[in-house]
Design a protein around this motif. Structure first.
Motif, short mmCIF file in Angstrom:
data_model
loop_
_atom_site.label_atom_id
_atom_site.label_comp_id
_atom_site.label_asym_id
_atom_site.label_seq_id
_atom_site.Cartn_x
_atom_site.Cartn_y
_atom_site.Cartn_z
N PHE A 47 0.96 -1.13 0.03
CA PHE A 47 0.20 0.00 0.01
C PHE A 47 0.78 1.12 0.18
CE2 PHE A 47 -3.62 -2.25 2.60
CZ PHE A 47 -4.03 -2.88 1.42
N LYS A 48 2.00 1.26 0.84
CA LYS A 48 2.74 2.40 1.07
C LYS A 48 3.43 2.60 -0.34
CE LYS A 48 3.39 2.33 6.00
NZ LYS A 48 4.39 2.19 7.13
N TRP A 49 4.00 1.60 -1.12
CA TRP A 49 4.55 1.71 -2.33
C TRP A 49 3.78 2.20 -3.37
CZ3 TRP A 49 3.62 -0.23 -7.01
CH2 TRP A 49 4.93 -0.21 -7.97
N ALA A 50 2.65 1.86 -3.22
CA ALA A 50 1.27 2.13 -4.36
C ALA A 50 0.89 3.76 -4.21
CB ALA A 50 0.09 1.43 -4.24
N ILE A 51 0.88 4.07 -2.91
CA ILE A 51 0.53 5.60 -2.40
C ILE A 51 1.78 6.43 -3.10
CG2 ILE A 51 0.38 7.33 -0.61
CD1 ILE A 51 -1.08 4.94 0.89
N GLU A 52 2.91 6.18 -2.86
CA GLU A 52 4.01 6.73 -3.18
C GLU A 52 4.22 7.00 -4.82
OE1 GLU A 52 7.75 4.96 -1.69
OE2 GLU A 52 7.23 5.31 0.30
N ARG A 53 3.48 6.12 -5.43
CA ARG A 53 3.54 6.12 -6.96
C ARG A 53 2.14 6.47 -7.45
NH1 ARG A 53 7.05 3.17 -4.69
NH2 ARG A 53 9.12 3.02 -5.73
N HIS A 54 1.19 7.10 -6.48
CA HIS A 54 0.09 7.86 -7.08
C HIS A 54 -1.09 7.05 -7.82
CE1 HIS A 54 1.88 11.53 -5.32
NE2 HIS A 54 2.98 11.12 -6.03
N TYR A 55 -0.95 5.74 -7.45
CA TYR A 55 -2.22 4.77 -8.08
C TYR A 55 -3.37 5.43 -7.58
CZ TYR A 55 1.37 1.78 -10.24
OH TYR A 55 2.49 1.29 -11.05
N ASP A 56 -4.41 5.57 -8.26
CA ASP A 56 -5.77 5.95 -7.61
C ASP A 56 -6.54 4.67 -7.29
OD1 ASP A 56 -5.60 8.56 -8.64
OD2 ASP A 56 -6.01 7.84 -10.53
N TYR A 57 -6.46 3.41 -7.74
CA TYR A 57 -7.04 2.29 -7.21
C TYR A 57 -6.02 0.97 -7.02
CZ TYR A 57 -10.53 5.07 -9.28
OH TYR A 57 -11.25 6.11 -9.69
N ILE A 58 -6.04 0.79 -5.83
CA ILE A 58 -5.10 -0.21 -5.09
C ILE A 58 -5.94 -1.53 -4.69
CG2 ILE A 58 -3.46 -0.66 -3.38
CD1 ILE A 58 -3.25 2.54 -3.43
N PHE A 59 -5.48 -2.67 -5.22
CA PHE A 59 -6.16 -3.75 -5.11
C PHE A 59 -5.45 -5.01 -4.23
CE2 PHE A 59 -7.70 -2.15 -9.02
CZ PHE A 59 -8.86 -2.42 -9.18
N GLU A 60 -5.94 -5.63 -3.44
CA GLU A 60 -5.45 -7.05 -2.99
C GLU A 60 -6.29 -8.12 -3.59
OE1 GLU A 60 -7.04 -7.33 1.02
OE2 GLU A 60 -6.15 -5.74 1.76
N MET A 61 -5.18 -9.11 -3.91
CA MET A 61 -5.60 -10.19 -4.35
C MET A 61 -4.64 -11.48 -4.34
SD MET A 61 -6.56 -11.06 -8.60
CE MET A 61 -4.78 -11.37 -9.25
N ASP A 62 -5.50 -12.69 -4.04
CA ASP A 62 -4.52 -13.96 -3.76
C ASP A 62 -3.67 -14.26 -5.12
OD1 ASP A 62 -4.91 -13.83 -1.22
OD2 ASP A 62 -6.50 -15.48 -1.50
N ALA A 63 -2.60 -15.10 -5.02
CA ALA A 63 -1.89 -15.41 -6.28
C ALA A 63 -2.30 -16.85 -6.53
CB ALA A 63 -0.22 -15.59 -5.79
N ASP A 64 -3.07 -17.53 -6.17
CA ASP A 64 -3.64 -18.74 -6.26
C ASP A 64 -4.73 -19.10 -7.22
OD1 ASP A 64 -5.45 -18.08 -4.70
OD2 ASP A 64 -4.80 -19.65 -3.11
N PHE A 65 -5.43 -18.06 -7.70
CA PHE A 65 -6.49 -18.06 -8.69
C PHE A 65 -7.80 -18.39 -7.68
CE2 PHE A 65 -3.65 -18.67 -12.20
CZ PHE A 65 -4.17 -17.87 -12.94
N SER A 66 -7.85 -18.19 -6.30
CA SER A 66 -8.93 -18.52 -5.64
C SER A 66 -9.91 -17.08 -5.93
CB SER A 66 -8.75 -18.51 -4.19
OG SER A 66 -7.89 -17.52 -3.67
#
Length: 253
Positions: free
Chosen positions: A84-103
Motif C-alpha cells: 500500500f505504501k509503495w502504491a501511494i508513493e506512486r500515486h495509483y488511484d485504485y489499489i487492489f488486494e488479490m491472492d496468487a492462487d486463482f482463488s
C-alpha cells in the motif's frame, strides 16, 4: 507485454512459495481489457517465486510488473501495508488486494474497479457471502468456519458487511492515505477485518461485489490456526479500542 501508458490501478499480490501460480496469475491480470500494473510482495520464497517474477520483468513486462522482496515470512498484513505504501508513493488511484492462487478470478478485478471508478464506492469487496455462499472446492468444515466467522465479526463490531474476512478488495488511494496504515496492527484474518472496520469508521463508502471463490488447485495454503485465533480475540480488542479512539474522517470534496 510491452510497457503501456501508466495504469491508474495496481494489483498487489503477496507471495510465499507460489511458483506454480505466479506467472499464470500475472499474465491473467495483464490480459484484461483495462490495464493494471502488478506488484508482487514476496516474503523470501525458497521455491524461487521471486526469481520467476524477475525473469518476467526482464523478458516482457518492463514497466508493468514490480517486485518487493522481503526477508522471510512477516505476515500477510505487513506485506499488504508495504505494498500500500509503495502504491501511494506512486500515486495509483485504485489499489487492489488479490491472492496468487486463482482463488480470486482476475476477471473480477474489472467489476471491483467499476464499483469504485464508475459507481463511486471508496472500497469494493469481492464478497463470497453477499449473495449466498459462493465457494467452490472448500471442505464443508472450512466453509462453515469462514461463514460463521464473518457472522461473529458482524455481531461484535456492528459491521454491515457479509464477508468481513475477504482478501479480494479494491481501495481508492484516499482511503489508504486517510486511515493511518501504521496503526493497522493485525497480520492474518484480523488484518482484513481491521482494514474494513477502520474504513467504515473513517466514513468511507464500502460496497460488496458478489464473486465465486475457488479453492486453489496448485500449491499449498498458508493459513493456520494461529491467525484464526488472532481474528477471534482481535475482533474483541478492535471493538473495545474503537470506543476510545478518534478516527480520521473522509474529506468531503
Amino acid at each position: 507485454m510491452n510497457a503501456d501508458p501508466k495504469a491508474d490501478g495496481v494489483v498487489i499480490i503477496p507471495t510465499y512459495n507460489e511458483k506454480e501460480n505466479i506467472e499464470a496469475i500475472i499474465r491473467a491480470v495483464f490480459s484484461l481489457s483495462h490495464p493494471f500494473d502488478v506488484l508482487v510482495v514476496d516474503d523470501g520464497s525458497p521455491d524461487g517465486t521471486a526469481t520467476l517474477v524477475k525473469r518476467l520483468q526482464e523478458r516482457e513486462c518492463a514497466g508493468r510488473l514490480h517486485l518487493i522482496e522481503r526477508a522471510g515470512k512477516q505476515g500477510l498484513g505487513t506485506a499488504y501495508i508495504t505494498g500500500f505504501k509503495w502504491a501511494i508513493e506512486r500515486h495509483y488511484d485504485y489499489i487492489f488486494e488479490m491472492d496468487a492462487d486463482f482463488s480470486h478470478n482476475p476477471k473480477d478485478l474489472l467489476r471491483l474497479y467499476a464499483a469504485c471508478a464508475v459507481d463511486g464506492a471508496d472500497v469494493a469487496i469481492g464478497s463470497r457471502y453477499i449473495s449466498g455462499v459462493n465457494v467452490i472446492n472448500w471442505p464443508m468444515g472450512r466453509v462453515i468456519m469462514s461463514y460463521f466467522a464473518s457472522k461473529y465479526v458482524r455481531i461484535v463490531t456492528g459491521l454491515k458487511i457479509a464477508d468481513t474476512t475477504a482478501g479480494f478488495v479494491c481501495y481508492r488511494r484516499e482511503v489508504l492515505e486517510t486511515i493511518g496504515l501504521d496503526k493497522i496492527h493485525f497480520k492474518g484474518y484480523a488484518f482484513q477485518i481491521e482494514m474494513k472496520f477502520t474504513s467504515c469508521r473513517c466514513g468511507f463508502r464500502v460496497v460488496e461485489v458478489p464473486i465465486v471463490f475457488v479453492n486453489r488447485e496448485l500449491g499449498v495454503s498458508k493459513r493456520n490456526r494461529s491467525i484464526v485465533g488472532e481474528a477471534v480475540w482481535g475482533v474483541i480488542r478492535l471493538k473495545l479500542s474503537s470506543w476510545f479512539k478518534k478516527y480520521p474522517q473522509k474529506k468531503n470534496l
